[in-house]
Motif scaffolding. Structure first.
Motif, PDB file in Angstrom:
ATOM      1  N   ASN A   1       0.813  -1.115  -0.101  1.00 56.33           N
ATOM      2  CA  ASN A   1       0.210   0.095  -0.014  1.00 56.33           C
ATOM      3  C   ASN A   1       0.982   1.329  -0.018  1.00 56.33           C
TER       4      ASN A   1
ATOM      5  N   THR B   1      -4.942   6.126   1.158  1.00 57.01           N
ATOM      6  CA  THR B   1      -4.472   4.772   1.227  1.00 57.01           C
ATOM      7  C   THR B   1      -4.786   4.090  -0.072  1.00 57.01           C
TER       8      THR B   1
ATOM      9  N   TRP C   1      -4.144   0.570  -2.466  1.00 55.40           N
ATOM     10  CA  TRP C   1      -3.660  -0.814  -2.421  1.00 55.40           C
ATOM     11  C   TRP C   1      -3.481  -1.437  -3.716  1.00 55.40           C
TER      12      TRP C   1
END
Length: 116
Positions: A91, A104, A106
């Motif tokens: 991430n 964030t 991923w």
């Protein structure tokens, strides 16, 4: 638009090594941090390494490193054990050129399988 892409997973025998790579690309203004997590079948996703923090189970065997110029993070995994078998996710905590907030992102994950 931001992409986070992992590579380098595979099948390895116990005691072997693998090196995972993860590159973030797109309209990135700044990356705050990048890290590695993993999820084994039937288990929750867990932290492997981020910054200077390592899971106790991988300390002394795994090493995380970053190439800031390439927006890339690596995970060198040595002395692999069958219990390291999992999908490994990367991430990136970053802000884009269009949003001041850090979010964030991923990757899709890469499978690591360690045979005994």
């Amino acid at each position: 638009q931001v992409q986070v892409v992992e590579s380098g997973g595979g099948l390895v025998q116990a005691g072997g090594s693998l090196r995972l790579s993860c590159a973030a690309s797109g309209s990135i203004f700044r990356i705050n941090d990048m890290g590695w997590y993993r999820q084994a079948p039937g288990k929750q996703r867990e932290l492997v390494a981020v910054g200077t923090n390592y899971a106790d189970s991988v300390k002394g065997r795994f090493t995380i490193s970053r190439d800031n110029a390439k927006n890339t993070v690596y995970l060198q995994m040595n002395s692999l054990k069958p219990e390291d078998t999992a999908v490994y996710y990367c991430n990136a905590v970053l802000r884009t050129n269009y949003d001041y907030r850090y979010k964030t992102y991923w990757g899709q994950g890469t499978q690591v399988t360690v045979s005994s």
